[in-house]
Design a protein around this motif. Structure first.
Motif, PDB file in Angstrom:
ATOM      1  N   THR A  19     -38.556  30.314   3.728  1.00  0.00           N
ATOM      2  CA  THR A  19     -37.374  29.822   3.017  1.00  0.00           C
ATOM      3  C   THR A  19     -36.235  30.829   3.084  1.00  0.00           C
ATOM      4  O   THR A  19     -35.073  30.460   2.959  1.00  0.00           O
ATOM      5  CB  THR A  19     -37.700  29.527   1.541  1.00  0.00           C
ATOM      6  OG1 THR A  19     -38.036  30.746   0.865  1.00  0.00           O
ATOM      7  CG2 THR A  19     -38.848  28.552   1.420  1.00  0.00           C
ATOM      8  N   VAL A  23     -31.001  30.439   4.915  1.00  0.00           N
ATOM      9  CA  VAL A  23     -29.608  30.850   4.809  1.00  0.00           C
ATOM     10  C   VAL A  23     -28.913  30.764   6.161  1.00  0.00           C
ATOM     11  O   VAL A  23     -27.688  30.606   6.243  1.00  0.00           O
ATOM     12  CB  VAL A  23     -29.508  32.289   4.229  1.00  0.00           C
ATOM     13  CG1 VAL A  23     -29.939  33.330   5.277  1.00  0.00           C
ATOM     14  CG2 VAL A  23     -28.098  32.584   3.729  1.00  0.00           C
ATOM     15  N   SER A  78     -35.150  33.394  -7.202  1.00  0.00           N
ATOM     16  CA  SER A  78     -34.396  33.268  -5.953  1.00  0.00           C
ATOM     17  C   SER A  78     -34.673  31.928  -5.278  1.00  0.00           C
ATOM     18  O   SER A  78     -33.766  31.310  -4.709  1.00  0.00           O
ATOM     19  CB  SER A  78     -34.758  34.419  -5.008  1.00  0.00           C
ATOM     20  OG  SER A  78     -36.048  34.255  -4.435  1.00  0.00           O
ATOM     21  N   LEU A  79     -35.923  31.479  -5.345  1.00  0.00           N
ATOM     22  CA  LEU A  79     -36.285  30.194  -4.740  1.00  0.00           C
ATOM     23  C   LEU A  79     -35.635  29.028  -5.493  1.00  0.00           C
ATOM     24  O   LEU A  79     -35.202  28.049  -4.875  1.00  0.00           O
ATOM     25  CB  LEU A  79     -37.809  30.028  -4.741  1.00  0.00           C
ATOM     26  CG  LEU A  79     -38.581  30.918  -3.753  1.00  0.00           C
ATOM     27  CD1 LEU A  79     -40.082  30.854  -4.040  1.00  0.00           C
ATOM     28  CD2 LEU A  79     -38.300  30.497  -2.316  1.00  0.00           C
ATOM     29  N   THR A  82     -32.035  28.956  -4.490  1.00  0.00           N
ATOM     30  CA  THR A  82     -31.951  28.427  -3.129  1.00  0.00           C
ATOM     31  C   THR A  82     -32.136  26.915  -3.126  1.00  0.00           C
ATOM     32  O   THR A  82     -31.414  26.187  -2.425  1.00  0.00           O
ATOM     33  CB  THR A  82     -33.024  29.083  -2.230  1.00  0.00           C
ATOM     34  OG1 THR A  82     -32.803  30.489  -2.183  1.00  0.00           O
ATOM     35  CG2 THR A  82     -32.973  28.514  -0.816  1.00  0.00           C
ATOM     36  N   GLY A  85     -28.998  25.267  -4.173  1.00  0.00           N
ATOM     37  CA  GLY A  85     -28.011  25.285  -3.095  1.00  0.00           C
ATOM     38  C   GLY A  85     -28.296  24.247  -2.024  1.00  0.00           C
ATOM     39  O   GLY A  85     -27.366  23.700  -1.411  1.00  0.00           O
ATOM     40  N   LEU A 105     -26.819  29.670  -1.861  1.00  0.00           N
ATOM     41  CA  LEU A 105     -27.728  30.101  -0.801  1.00  0.00           C
ATOM     42  C   LEU A 105     -27.623  31.606  -0.580  1.00  0.00           C
ATOM     43  O   LEU A 105     -28.627  32.290  -0.364  1.00  0.00           O
ATOM     44  CB  LEU A 105     -27.401  29.366   0.502  1.00  0.00           C
ATOM     45  CG  LEU A 105     -27.781  27.877   0.562  1.00  0.00           C
ATOM     46  CD1 LEU A 105     -27.318  27.266   1.876  1.00  0.00           C
ATOM     47  CD2 LEU A 105     -29.283  27.694   0.393  1.00  0.00           C
ATOM     48  N   GLY A 108     -29.199  33.350  -3.736  1.00  0.00           N
ATOM     49  CA  GLY A 108     -30.649  33.199  -3.680  1.00  0.00           C
ATOM     50  C   GLY A 108     -31.269  34.060  -2.605  1.00  0.00           C
ATOM     51  O   GLY A 108     -32.310  34.691  -2.817  1.00  0.00           O
ATOM     52  N   ASN A 109     -30.614  34.132  -1.437  1.00  0.00           N
ATOM     53  CA  ASN A 109     -31.143  34.926  -0.343  1.00  0.00           C
ATOM     54  C   ASN A 109     -31.088  36.411  -0.653  1.00  0.00           C
ATOM     55  O   ASN A 109     -31.988  37.166  -0.274  1.00  0.00           O
ATOM     56  CB  ASN A 109     -30.367  34.637   0.947  1.00  0.00           C
ATOM     57  CG  ASN A 109     -31.138  35.012   2.182  1.00  0.00           C
ATOM     58  OD1 ASN A 109     -30.883  36.040   2.800  1.00  0.00           O
ATOM     59  ND2 ASN A 109     -32.096  34.187   2.575  1.00  0.00           N
ATOM     60  N   CYS A 172     -38.685  24.223   0.109  1.00  0.00           N
ATOM     61  CA  CYS A 172     -38.428  25.259  -0.901  1.00  0.00           C
ATOM     62  C   CYS A 172     -39.173  24.941  -2.196  1.00  0.00           C
ATOM     63  O   CYS A 172     -39.733  25.838  -2.839  1.00  0.00           O
ATOM     64  CB  CYS A 172     -36.930  25.357  -1.162  1.00  0.00           C
ATOM     65  SG  CYS A 172     -36.434  26.755  -2.190  1.00  0.00           S
TER      66      CYS A 172
END
Length: 386
Positions: A19, A23, A78-79, A82, A85, A105, A108-109, A172
């Motif tokens: 995942t 990005v 973070s996931l 993501t 996003g 994104l 999160g990345n 994700c």
């Protein structure tokens, strides 16, 4: 404490690495957004900027956040970011939503890059960490390749490129659920507090400083090759941009092969030998770009550079983590170096304009590789396994 390489725990972490590659869909998505909303190049490029800038802003704060909530929870956060996003563009599609989506994104990345690598140290031993980090980079690279393929198929089969987003969003969501229910015992003992000064204080260690610059240089080569490779083919072979664009695919393809090969190489040979081999491949590739005047020769040099730069990050990053018990802060500091990818393309542009040739950009890339060579000779004790 002895750590077991439990596959049940490794799988969700590697799925999270997959995942992490989501990005990179920004590159392909930006082209469609530009076309759909008839945007100028300046406005379209700003979509990439809102992804990249968060590495500078949030890397160190993420290291501090891990001290409070733990590594696994930070990865899960973070996931979730993501996922948000990826979910938004399929529900509402306009310029503002796309800007918000790309920002999420990027945020999160950033959180994922900082927290996922230290989480891996709670599962595997320090000796095996470089190999598993390389495996993670390989899996991440697969996602980078999958994005254009899914986009193309979505257009061919259903006439809607945005189907890329729900496909990645579902993946994700699976990663979130899998990791949430996976028991990972974190070995790190939270400290009472952490601050920006605590993180930057790590740079007082000369070796840490050299490794940080190494991350900057690695990212500079990565971004620089993607920008310069097509331009070299256009300049020397008279290709159109659409034709020369395949050079970037060649670079990513061999970067992926390099990560895959590095997983096995690092399992059998010392980290120093892997690092030396990486630098030699980079030297061969970049040096060849000075004299290559055929499509095959240029492609070969690009491939060598891609393979050479594939294992530099996991080697440097793993060695940086081994230098301190403050792994959360160190991770944040090193990941902040990814923002350095904005510096070298500017220098390459200035050099190319000054020489009126892409040879100027190649010269900047050469300087980056010279620095990596310097790392071999000056900090051998750190690069080499003891």
């Amino acid at each position: 404490m002895k750590k077991e390489n439990n596959s049940v725990k490794i799988i969700p972490v590697m799925l999270a690495f997959f995942t992490m590659g989501f990005v990179d869909l920004v590159g392909i998505a930006t082209n469609y957004v530009k076309s759909d909303f008839d945007l100028s190049d300046t406005v379209a490029n700003s979509f990439s900027i809102v992804v990249f800038i968060w590495f500078l802003i949030f890397s160190i704060p993420t290291g501090m956040l891990m001290n409070k909530i733990g590594r696994k929870r930070t990865v899960l956060l973070s996931l979730v970011i993501t996922f948000a996003g990826l979910f938004l563009p399929f529900v509402v599609y306009d310029k503002i939503i796309m800007m918000v989506s790309f920002s999420l994104l990027g945020i999160g990345n950033t959180l994922m890059q900082v927290s996922l690598n230290p989480l891996l140290t709670d599962i595997v031993s320090d000796k095996k960490l470089p190999g598993y980090l390389t495996m993670g980079q390989f899996i991440k690279a697969i996602a980078s390749f999958v994005a254009p393929v899914i986009t193309a198929q979505a257009i061919i089969q259903w006439g809607n490129w945005k189907l890329l987003f729900p496909v990645f969003a579902v993946t994700c969501l699976i990663a979130i659920v899998y990791l949430f229910f996976t028991d990972i015992r974190e070995q790190y003992v939270p400290r009472k507090s952490s601050s920006f000064l605590n993180c930057f204080a790590l740079l007082k260690n000369g070796v840490v400083f050299l490794l940080f610059i190494g991350i900057l240089v690695h990212v500079g080569i990565d971004v620089g090759m993607n920008i310069t490779s097509p331009k070299l083919l256009m300049e020397r072979e008279g290709m159109t941009l659409s034709q020369a664009g395949y050079a970037t695919s060649i670079y990513f393809l061999f970067r992926t092969f390099g990560c895959f090969a590095g997983t096995f190489f690092l399992a059998k040979f010392s980290v120093r030998k892997a690092f030396v081999a990486s630098v030699l491949l980079l030297l061969a590739g970049i040096s060849g770009l000075y004299i290559s005047n055929s499509i095959i020769a240029i492609y070969t040099c690009i491939a060598l550079a891609g393979a050479g730069n594939s294992n530099v990050f996991p080697i440097i990053f793993s060695k940086a983590l081994s230098l301190t018990t403050r792994k959360n802060e160190m991770s944040g500091l090193m990941i902040m170096g990814i923002s350095g990818g904005a510096v070298f393309p500017v220098l390459m542009g200035l050099a190319s304009d000054g020489m009126n040739s892409q040879t100027g950009a190649v010269a900047v890339l050469t300087a980056c590789i010279v620095y990596l060579t310097f790392l071999i000779t000056k900090i051998k004790a750190v690069i080499e396994n003891k």
